[in-house]
Write a protein that holds these residues in place. Structure first.
Motif, PDB file in Angstrom:
ATOM      1  N   ASN A 189     -16.603 -24.635   2.874  1.00  0.00           N
ATOM      2  CA  ASN A 189     -16.588 -23.172   2.752  1.00  0.00           C
ATOM      3  C   ASN A 189     -15.350 -22.622   3.442  1.00  0.00           C
ATOM      4  OD1 ASN A 189     -19.170 -23.134   1.533  1.00  0.00           O
ATOM      5  ND2 ASN A 189     -20.140 -23.275   3.530  1.00  0.00           N
ATOM      6  N   THR A 190     -14.958 -21.426   3.048  1.00  0.00           N
ATOM      7  CA  THR A 190     -13.868 -20.719   3.721  1.00  0.00           C
ATOM      8  C   THR A 190     -14.353 -19.316   4.087  1.00  0.00           C
ATOM      9  OG1 THR A 190     -12.971 -19.941   1.604  1.00  0.00           O
ATOM     10  CG2 THR A 190     -12.029 -21.977   2.524  1.00  0.00           C
ATOM     11  N   THR A 191     -13.591 -18.645   4.930  1.00  0.00           N
ATOM     12  CA  THR A 191     -13.901 -17.286   5.367  1.00  0.00           C
ATOM     13  C   THR A 191     -12.738 -16.385   4.999  1.00  0.00           C
ATOM     14  OG1 THR A 191     -15.179 -18.123   7.240  1.00  0.00           O
ATOM     15  CG2 THR A 191     -14.442 -15.855   7.368  1.00  0.00           C
ATOM     16  N   GLU A 192     -13.045 -15.184   4.509  1.00  0.00           N
ATOM     17  CA  GLU A 192     -12.012 -14.217   4.173  1.00  0.00           C
ATOM     18  C   GLU A 192     -12.056 -13.047   5.150  1.00  0.00           C
ATOM     19  OE1 GLU A 192     -12.374 -12.996   0.108  1.00  0.00           O
ATOM     20  OE2 GLU A 192     -11.551 -14.885  -0.643  1.00  0.00           O
ATOM     21  N   LEU A 193     -10.881 -12.720   5.688  1.00  0.00           N
ATOM     22  CA  LEU A 193     -10.741 -11.561   6.568  1.00  0.00           C
ATOM     23  C   LEU A 193      -9.939 -10.498   5.829  1.00  0.00           C
ATOM     24  CD1 LEU A 193      -9.793 -13.391   9.888  1.00  0.00           C
ATOM     25  CD2 LEU A 193     -12.012 -12.386   9.314  1.00  0.00           C
ATOM     26  N   ALA A 194     -10.535  -9.325   5.641  1.00  0.00           N
ATOM     27  CA  ALA A 194      -9.824  -8.203   5.027  1.00  0.00           C
ATOM     28  C   ALA A 194      -8.919  -7.577   6.086  1.00  0.00           C
ATOM     29  CB  ALA A 194     -10.811  -7.181   4.487  1.00  0.00           C
ATOM     30  N   ILE A 195      -7.649  -7.393   5.735  1.00  0.00           N
ATOM     31  CA  ILE A 195      -6.652  -6.902   6.690  1.00  0.00           C
ATOM     32  C   ILE A 195      -5.902  -5.712   6.105  1.00  0.00           C
ATOM     33  CG2 ILE A 195      -4.513  -7.485   7.916  1.00  0.00           C
ATOM     34  CD1 ILE A 195      -5.521 -10.370   8.002  1.00  0.00           C
ATOM     35  N   VAL A 196      -5.719  -4.692   6.918  1.00  0.00           N
ATOM     36  CA  VAL A 196      -4.855  -3.562   6.568  1.00  0.00           C
ATOM     37  C   VAL A 196      -3.725  -3.545   7.589  1.00  0.00           C
ATOM     38  CG1 VAL A 196      -4.655  -1.070   6.359  1.00  0.00           C
ATOM     39  CG2 VAL A 196      -6.727  -2.224   5.551  1.00  0.00           C
ATOM     40  N   ALA A 197      -2.489  -3.690   7.111  1.00  0.00           N
ATOM     41  CA  ALA A 197      -1.307  -3.646   7.973  1.00  0.00           C
ATOM     42  C   ALA A 197      -0.642  -2.291   7.785  1.00  0.00           C
ATOM     43  CB  ALA A 197      -0.349  -4.776   7.625  1.00  0.00           C
ATOM     44  N   SER A 198      -0.833  -1.408   8.739  1.00  0.00           N
ATOM     45  CA  SER A 198      -0.313  -0.035   8.665  1.00  0.00           C
ATOM     46  C   SER A 198       1.014   0.067   9.414  1.00  0.00           C
ATOM     47  CB  SER A 198      -1.307   0.933   9.318  1.00  0.00           C
ATOM     48  OG  SER A 198      -2.574   0.824   8.726  1.00  0.00           O
ATOM     49  N   PRO A 199       1.771   1.137   9.155  1.00  0.00           N
ATOM     50  CA  PRO A 199       2.948   1.389   9.989  1.00  0.00           C
ATOM     51  C   PRO A 199       2.510   1.658  11.433  1.00  0.00           C
ATOM     52  CG  PRO A 199       3.046   2.667   7.960  1.00  0.00           C
ATOM     53  CD  PRO A 199       1.673   2.071   8.031  1.00  0.00           C
ATOM     54  N   ARG A 200       3.267   1.135  12.378  1.00  0.00           N
ATOM     55  CA  ARG A 200       2.969   1.386  13.788  1.00  0.00           C
ATOM     56  C   ARG A 200       3.091   2.875  14.065  1.00  0.00           C
ATOM     57  NH1 ARG A 200       5.805  -2.529  18.268  1.00  0.00           N
ATOM     58  NH2 ARG A 200       6.113  -0.556  19.322  1.00  0.00           N
ATOM     59  N   PRO A 201       2.119   3.477  14.759  1.00  0.00           N
ATOM     60  CA  PRO A 201       2.183   4.929  14.970  1.00  0.00           C
ATOM     61  C   PRO A 201       3.327   5.393  15.867  1.00  0.00           C
ATOM     62  CG  PRO A 201       0.267   3.985  16.091  1.00  0.00           C
ATOM     63  CD  PRO A 201       0.891   2.894  15.288  1.00  0.00           C
ATOM     64  N   ASP A 202       3.854   4.516  16.720  1.00  0.00           N
ATOM     65  CA  ASP A 202       4.903   4.963  17.638  1.00  0.00           C
ATOM     66  C   ASP A 202       6.307   4.893  17.058  1.00  0.00           C
ATOM     67  OD1 ASP A 202       4.923   2.185  17.661  1.00  0.00           O
ATOM     68  OD2 ASP A 202       5.292   2.026  19.811  1.00  0.00           O
ATOM     69  N   ASN A 203       6.522   4.040  16.040  1.00  0.00           N
ATOM     70  CA  ASN A 203       7.877   3.933  15.489  1.00  0.00           C
ATOM     71  C   ASN A 203       7.933   3.593  13.995  1.00  0.00           C
ATOM     72  OD1 ASN A 203       7.201   1.232  15.432  1.00  0.00           O
ATOM     73  ND2 ASN A 203       8.504   0.676  17.160  1.00  0.00           N
ATOM     74  N   ASN A 204       6.770   3.567  13.320  1.00  0.00           N
ATOM     75  CA  ASN A 204       6.666   3.328  11.874  1.00  0.00           C
ATOM     76  C   ASN A 204       7.066   1.930  11.418  1.00  0.00           C
ATOM     77  OD1 ASN A 204       5.489   5.733  11.078  1.00  0.00           O
ATOM     78  ND2 ASN A 204       7.458   6.770  10.879  1.00  0.00           N
ATOM     79  N   LEU A 205       7.236   0.970  12.335  1.00  0.00           N
ATOM     80  CA  LEU A 205       7.529  -0.395  11.909  1.00  0.00           C
ATOM     81  C   LEU A 205       6.317  -0.988  11.206  1.00  0.00           C
ATOM     82  CD1 LEU A 205       9.433  -1.896  14.987  1.00  0.00           C
ATOM     83  CD2 LEU A 205      10.382  -1.050  12.831  1.00  0.00           C
ATOM     84  N   TYR A 218      12.158  14.408  -8.629  1.00  0.00           N
ATOM     85  CA  TYR A 218      12.290  13.768  -7.319  1.00  0.00           C
ATOM     86  C   TYR A 218      11.328  12.588  -7.269  1.00  0.00           C
ATOM     87  CZ  TYR A 218      11.724  12.923  -2.317  1.00  0.00           C
ATOM     88  OH  TYR A 218      11.655  12.336  -1.082  1.00  0.00           O
ATOM     89  N   THR A 219      11.825  11.430  -6.867  1.00  0.00           N
ATOM     90  CA  THR A 219      10.979  10.254  -6.663  1.00  0.00           C
ATOM     91  C   THR A 219      11.328   9.625  -5.327  1.00  0.00           C
ATOM     92  OG1 THR A 219      12.519   8.747  -7.770  1.00  0.00           O
ATOM     93  CG2 THR A 219      10.786   9.732  -9.131  1.00  0.00           C
ATOM     94  N   ALA A 220      10.304   9.053  -4.679  1.00  0.00           N
ATOM     95  CA  ALA A 220      10.533   8.378  -3.396  1.00  0.00           C
ATOM     96  C   ALA A 220       9.387   7.406  -3.147  1.00  0.00           C
ATOM     97  CB  ALA A 220      10.617   9.392  -2.264  1.00  0.00           C
ATOM     98  N   PRO A 221       9.697   6.273  -2.538  1.00  0.00           N
ATOM     99  CA  PRO A 221       8.624   5.343  -2.192  1.00  0.00           C
ATOM    100  C   PRO A 221       7.800   5.884  -1.025  1.00  0.00           C
ATOM    101  CG  PRO A 221      10.724   4.529  -1.381  1.00  0.00           C
ATOM    102  CD  PRO A 221      11.016   5.778  -2.170  1.00  0.00           C
ATOM    103  N   ASN A 222       6.539   5.510  -0.984  1.00  0.00           N
ATOM    104  CA  ASN A 222       5.627   5.934   0.071  1.00  0.00           C
ATOM    105  C   ASN A 222       5.075   4.669   0.713  1.00  0.00           C
ATOM    106  OD1 ASN A 222       3.720   7.139   1.683  1.00  0.00           O
ATOM    107  ND2 ASN A 222       2.384   7.748   0.014  1.00  0.00           N
ATOM    108  N   ASN A 223       5.739   4.178   1.745  1.00  0.00           N
ATOM    109  CA  ASN A 223       5.366   2.914   2.383  1.00  0.00           C
ATOM    110  C   ASN A 223       4.216   3.133   3.353  1.00  0.00           C
ATOM    111  OD1 ASN A 223       5.148   0.505   3.816  1.00  0.00           O
ATOM    112  ND2 ASN A 223       7.349   0.181   3.921  1.00  0.00           N
ATOM    113  N   GLN A 224       3.030   2.708   2.948  1.00  0.00           N
ATOM    114  CA  GLN A 224       1.848   2.781   3.805  1.00  0.00           C
ATOM    115  C   GLN A 224       1.456   1.397   4.317  1.00  0.00           C
ATOM    116  OE1 GLN A 224       0.335   5.649   4.853  1.00  0.00           O
ATOM    117  NE2 GLN A 224       2.143   6.557   3.900  1.00  0.00           N
ATOM    118  N   SER A 262       0.860  -1.179   0.000  1.00  0.00           N
ATOM    119  CA  SER A 262       0.000   0.000   0.000  1.00  0.00           C
ATOM    120  C   SER A 262       0.896   1.228   0.000  1.00  0.00           C
ATOM    121  CB  SER A 262      -0.899  -0.012   1.242  1.00  0.00           C
ATOM    122  OG  SER A 262      -1.715   1.127   1.284  1.00  0.00           O
ATOM    123  N   GLY A 263       0.590   2.183  -0.860  1.00  0.00           N
ATOM    124  CA  GLY A 263       1.417   3.386  -0.993  1.00  0.00           C
ATOM    125  C   GLY A 263       2.079   3.417  -2.353  1.00  0.00           C
ATOM    126  N   ASP A 264       1.890   4.498  -3.054  1.00  0.00           N
ATOM    127  CA  ASP A 264       2.441   4.636  -4.402  1.00  0.00           C
ATOM    128  C   ASP A 264       3.762   5.398  -4.377  1.00  0.00           C
ATOM    129  OD1 ASP A 264       0.223   3.367  -5.553  1.00  0.00           O
ATOM    130  OD2 ASP A 264      -0.920   5.244  -5.545  1.00  0.00           O
TER     131      ASP A 264
END
Length: 194
Positions: A147-163, A62-68, A48-50
């Protein structure tokens, strides 16, 4: 490192775990003990992040990755009731009934899992994930496929240290590798135990 056996391929998915996040008033993040989610089928997490591009002088000046982080889907056999309570905020009554409320407060989690390799499994950790409730679906049984179940997940950078994520390598210390599913890995705890 010379002489280290290295994976040539990765395949499969197993040992999916989640650890509930508690965020303190000061923004400090702590993790609960990882809990296994049985019946892992597949995981797909797209970046996620262009790429940021600034045009000047008729070029990409200027170009730079945007890690979201990442976003995607975890497919499992079924969503365990414990996960529904711990993460999705559903209530289990004394009579054993699961109740979903529009006012339910979901919790963020760390997601841990591993891919098998031809030499050794690679263990992964996404530090700060939001999970959406699954859809309800089923079909008339006309084959042996459940049957199976799908869980939608968003893995964001941690707000305290961006990991965002971490994973084991061929040189990961045995103690860290063996304890991967006992406690969420943090670099600080590795330094303290050295």
């Amino acid at each position: 490192m010379p002489g280290e056996a290295r994976n040539k391929v990765e395949f499969g998915l197993r040992n999916v775990h989640y650890a509930v996040i508690t965020e303190g008033d000061d923004g400090a993040i702590t993790y609960g003990t990882p809990t296994k989610i049985p019946g892992a089928v597949s995981i797909t997490m797209d970046k996620s992040g262009d790429m940021v591009r600034f045009k000047a002088d008729d070029i990409d000046y200027y170009t730079a990755p945007n890690n979201q982080g990442y976003e995607g889907t975890l497919t499992i056999a079924r969503t365990p009731d414990e996960f529904r309570s711990d993460v999705l905020g559903e209530e289990k009554t004394d009579g054993g009934v699961m109740i979903e409320s529009a006012d339910a407060k979901t919790k963020r989690i760390a997601l841990l899992f591993e891919f098998q390799g031809d030499v050794k499994a690679t263990r992964h950790l996404l530090y700060y994930c939001s999970v959406d409730r699954p859809s309800i679906s089923s079909t008339t049984k006309d084959s042996g496929d459940p049957n199976t179940t799908e869980l939608a997940i968003v893995a964001s950078p941690r707000p305290d240290n961006n990991l965002v994520k971490t994973k084991t390598t061929e040189t990961t210390k045995t103690q860290i590798y063996d304890n991967w599913y006992k406690k969420v890995y943090e670099k600080e705890s590795e330094i303290e135990s050295a």
